[in-house]
Design an enzyme around this catalytic site. Sequence first.
Site, short mmCIF file in Angstrom:
data_model
loop_
_atom_site.label_atom_id
_atom_site.label_comp_id
_atom_site.label_asym_id
_atom_site.label_seq_id
_atom_site.Cartn_x
_atom_site.Cartn_y
_atom_site.Cartn_z
N TYR A 157 0.84 -1.21 0.00
CA TYR A 157 0.00 0.00 0.00
C TYR A 157 0.88 1.26 0.00
O TYR A 157 0.67 2.19 -0.80
CB TYR A 157 -0.92 -0.02 1.24
CG TYR A 157 -1.79 1.20 1.37
CD1 TYR A 157 -2.90 1.36 0.54
CD2 TYR A 157 -1.51 2.19 2.32
CE1 TYR A 157 -3.71 2.49 0.66
CE2 TYR A 157 -2.32 3.31 2.44
CZ TYR A 157 -3.41 3.45 1.61
OH TYR A 157 -4.20 4.57 1.72
N LYS A 161 1.11 4.30 -2.81
CA LYS A 161 0.76 5.70 -2.53
C LYS A 161 1.96 6.62 -2.77
O LYS A 161 1.80 7.76 -3.21
CB LYS A 161 0.25 5.81 -1.08
CG LYS A 161 -1.08 5.08 -0.87
CD LYS A 161 -2.21 5.84 -1.50
CE LYS A 161 -3.32 5.02 -2.04
NZ LYS A 161 -4.41 5.79 -2.65
P1 NAP Z 1 -13.42 2.76 1.12
O1 NAP Z 1 -14.32 3.34 2.16
O2 NAP Z 1 -13.08 1.30 1.23
O3 NAP Z 1 -14.02 3.06 -0.33
C1 NAP Z 1 -13.30 2.63 -1.46
C2 NAP Z 1 -14.03 3.00 -2.72
O4 NAP Z 1 -13.22 2.60 -3.86
C3 NAP Z 1 -15.37 2.30 -2.88
O5 NAP Z 1 -16.26 3.14 -3.57
C4 NAP Z 1 -15.02 1.08 -3.75
O6 NAP Z 1 -16.18 0.60 -4.43
C5 NAP Z 1 -13.99 1.72 -4.70
N1 NAP Z 1 -13.07 0.76 -5.34
C6 NAP Z 1 -12.22 -0.11 -4.74
N2 NAP Z 1 -11.55 -0.82 -5.68
C7 NAP Z 1 -11.99 -0.39 -6.89
C8 NAP Z 1 -11.70 -0.74 -8.23
N3 NAP Z 1 -10.82 -1.70 -8.53
N4 NAP Z 1 -12.34 -0.08 -9.24
C9 NAP Z 1 -13.26 0.89 -8.95
N5 NAP Z 1 -13.56 1.27 -7.70
C10 NAP Z 1 -12.96 0.63 -6.68
O7 NAP Z 1 -12.00 3.52 1.10
P2 NAP Z 1 -11.60 4.97 1.63
O8 NAP Z 1 -11.14 4.84 3.02
O9 NAP Z 1 -12.63 5.95 1.26
O10 NAP Z 1 -10.30 5.24 0.72
C11 NAP Z 1 -10.41 5.94 -0.52
C12 NAP Z 1 -9.02 6.38 -0.97
O11 NAP Z 1 -8.44 7.18 0.05
C13 NAP Z 1 -8.05 5.25 -1.24
O12 NAP Z 1 -7.23 5.56 -2.34
C14 NAP Z 1 -7.22 5.21 0.02
O13 NAP Z 1 -5.94 4.69 -0.19
C15 NAP Z 1 -7.16 6.68 0.38
N6 NAP Z 1 -6.88 6.95 1.79
C16 NAP Z 1 -7.79 6.64 2.76
C17 NAP Z 1 -7.51 6.95 4.08
C18 NAP Z 1 -8.48 6.71 5.20
O14 NAP Z 1 -8.13 6.98 6.36
N7 NAP Z 1 -9.69 6.25 4.95
C19 NAP Z 1 -6.27 7.54 4.41
C20 NAP Z 1 -5.37 7.82 3.39
C21 NAP Z 1 -5.70 7.54 2.08
P3 NAP Z 1 -16.29 -0.93 -4.98
O15 NAP Z 1 -15.66 -1.81 -3.95
O16 NAP Z 1 -17.73 -1.14 -5.20
O17 NAP Z 1 -15.53 -0.94 -6.28
#
Ligand code: NAP
Length: 259
Positions: A157, A161
Amino acid sequence: MLSSIKGRSVIVTGASKGIGKGIARVFAKHGANVMIVARGEEAAAGTVEEIKAGGGSAAYCLADVSQWDDVQRMVARTEEAFGGLDILCSNAGIFPQAKILDMAPEDWDTVLDTNLKSTFLSVKAAVPAMRKRGKGRVVITSSITGPITGYPGWTHYGASKAGQLGFIRTAAIELAKYNITVNAVLPGNIMTEGLQGLGQDYLDTMAASIPLKRLGTVEDIGNTALFLASDEAGYITGQTIVVDGGQILPESLEALQEA
Ligand code: NAP
């Protein structure tokens, strides 16, 4: 007060849940037409309904962002639905945990394809559509994990990133001649469905290690993406903004406790 983005056409990948949904809600609240991209139909359709119920404009496209054909279809569908493409928020990502000795080579590939290759594919597909507009904005959701910090179980991961930041620095140079800017938001720990899956202990420990003493909201990231997509941010390219409540700042536990 930023200039209006009313009527602009925006793709948000991974917008059916979490940070992507927050970005989509913020853009829709400001009058943009938002294309919700994810693989699962129920949550994607639910997000569209929610935005429409609030008076916003949205549609969805089911696509796996690690697949070139899907990503090309995502852009075509956006041009068809909204008459063009102005802004790409490349946000979809996954964060399964596996330590190096337990990680299968294919686990590595799945994370890199979903988080990093998808960024390249989405930008590659979006640029021809943005060139038709004479300008464009790309906002990528990276993370503090990888570019700045580390966490056991997230070598794949973190590499994905950090790789996104390597990508934006050259992409920003290549795309400047088309008046397209490319920037990234680096979230800390943001309360999302995905993060909740890591368990209450993880969430409590993280909140305690953040100077502002709370996890971030999806709107915290949505507002930053909105700024980077605004006219006012037009001279910023190849840059990053950390949105983490100060999480990366303390040198030690003592530094946090003494404050
Ligand atoms: P989340 O709640 O798990 O949501 C992930 C989203 O991405 C869902 O809509 C999922 O829908 C979609 N997705 C996953 N794989 C996909 C694929 N192959 N094709 C199309 N859509 C896909 O995740 P989140 O926490 O919001 O994270 C979103 C982003 O923020 C990520 O890039 C993550 O690395 C980054 N981030 C998050 C955090 C945090 O604290 N939450 C911190 C730093 C960075 P489906 O499964 O239906 O496809």
